[in-house]
Design a protein around this motif. Sequence first.
Motif, PDB file in Angstrom:
ATOM      1  N   ILE A  69       0.840  -1.207   0.000  1.00  0.00           N
ATOM      2  CA  ILE A  69       0.000   0.000   0.000  1.00  0.00           C
ATOM      3  C   ILE A  69       0.873   1.255   0.000  1.00  0.00           C
ATOM      4  CG2 ILE A  69      -1.636   1.342   1.393  1.00  0.00           C
ATOM      5  CD1 ILE A  69      -2.847  -1.406   2.234  1.00  0.00           C
ATOM      6  N   VAL A  70       1.920   1.243   0.807  1.00  0.00           N
ATOM      7  CA  VAL A  70       2.824   2.402   0.863  1.00  0.00           C
ATOM      8  C   VAL A  70       3.522   2.593  -0.484  1.00  0.00           C
ATOM      9  CG1 VAL A  70       4.972   3.262   1.896  1.00  0.00           C
ATOM     10  CG2 VAL A  70       3.161   2.337   3.354  1.00  0.00           C
ATOM     11  N   THR A  94       0.966   3.899  -3.099  1.00  0.00           N
ATOM     12  CA  THR A  94       0.600   5.284  -2.773  1.00  0.00           C
ATOM     13  C   THR A  94       1.738   6.239  -3.120  1.00  0.00           C
ATOM     14  OG1 THR A  94      -0.843   4.498  -1.002  1.00  0.00           O
ATOM     15  CG2 THR A  94      -0.192   6.813  -0.934  1.00  0.00           C
ATOM     16  N   THR A  95       2.954   5.865  -2.761  1.00  0.00           N
ATOM     17  CA  THR A  95       4.117   6.699  -3.081  1.00  0.00           C
ATOM     18  C   THR A  95       4.294   6.816  -4.587  1.00  0.00           C
ATOM     19  OG1 THR A  95       5.184   6.017  -1.026  1.00  0.00           O
ATOM     20  CG2 THR A  95       6.613   6.955  -2.747  1.00  0.00           C
ATOM     21  N   CYS A 145       2.035   6.538  -6.904  1.00  0.00           N
ATOM     22  CA  CYS A 145       0.951   7.383  -7.432  1.00  0.00           C
ATOM     23  C   CYS A 145       1.250   8.854  -7.174  1.00  0.00           C
ATOM     24  CB  CYS A 145      -0.366   6.970  -6.781  1.00  0.00           C
ATOM     25  SG  CYS A 145      -1.800   7.809  -7.453  1.00  0.00           S
ATOM     26  N   ALA A 146       1.706   9.183  -5.982  1.00  0.00           N
ATOM     27  CA  ALA A 146       2.016  10.576  -5.654  1.00  0.00           C
ATOM     28  C   ALA A 146       3.151  11.105  -6.529  1.00  0.00           C
ATOM     29  CB  ALA A 146       2.379  10.696  -4.175  1.00  0.00           C
ATOM     30  N   GLU A 192       0.695  -4.761  -7.610  1.00  0.00           N
ATOM     31  CA  GLU A 192       1.286  -3.425  -7.678  1.00  0.00           C
ATOM     32  C   GLU A 192       1.617  -3.067  -9.126  1.00  0.00           C
ATOM     33  OE1 GLU A 192       4.695  -2.922  -5.078  1.00  0.00           O
ATOM     34  OE2 GLU A 192       3.748  -4.199  -3.583  1.00  0.00           O
ATOM     35  N   GLU A 210       0.367   0.219 -11.172  1.00  0.00           N
ATOM     36  CA  GLU A 210       1.365   1.164 -11.655  1.00  0.00           C
ATOM     37  C   GLU A 210       1.354   1.278 -13.172  1.00  0.00           C
ATOM     38  OE1 GLU A 210       4.911  -0.404  -9.876  1.00  0.00           O
ATOM     39  OE2 GLU A 210       4.368   0.332  -7.878  1.00  0.00           O
TER      40      GLU A 210
END
Length: 186
Positions: A30-31, A34-35, A37-38, A94, A98
């Motif tokens: 998840i981290v 999320t990273t 995506c940011a 993932e 991505e």
Amino acid sequence: MGGKSLGESSPAFFRELDRTSRRRAVLGSIVRVTTFCAVLLVLYSVIPIGGFNDANPAGAWIRLIAIILVFLGVMALELRMIMSSRIPQIRAIEAVVESVLILLCLFALLYLSISTSDPASFSEPLSRIDSLYFTTSTFATVGFGDITPQSDLARALLSVQMLADLAALVLIGKVTFFAASRRLTE
């Protein structure tokens, strides 16, 4: 229900891990997503966009080829990461997320560039948000119709995107999960 614990009802690769390791693997995933995506959205928002030279419409097709090459390069990198992952199935999930995000951002940048060059290419001039929204609604096959391609170039590239979206979903799904399953049998 049925008296099975999480470990018993989970796939074999996940059952091999203790509860703490499973939680860490999921949280780490998840981290990472999320990273990713940011970072991708920050890059999308700062990449300079120039329009095409009206005398040279081949620029759009050259950029389309570049998009395809970048996407295939990302897929190759994702496959290597899956094959070397301790839990390849989680890494495959993932990779799917991505890869789809990269594809959407690349096409959004292409449409933004077209709109910058010729604002009449779409039913309204596209901002970065409009371009990403349009690309995402096309990918999701929703097509609200609030933004539509108006020029032949925009329609042709949108047609290519729709076909590329379908091909990418098949490619991403097949290749990533095949790589993850192959990794387990080694």
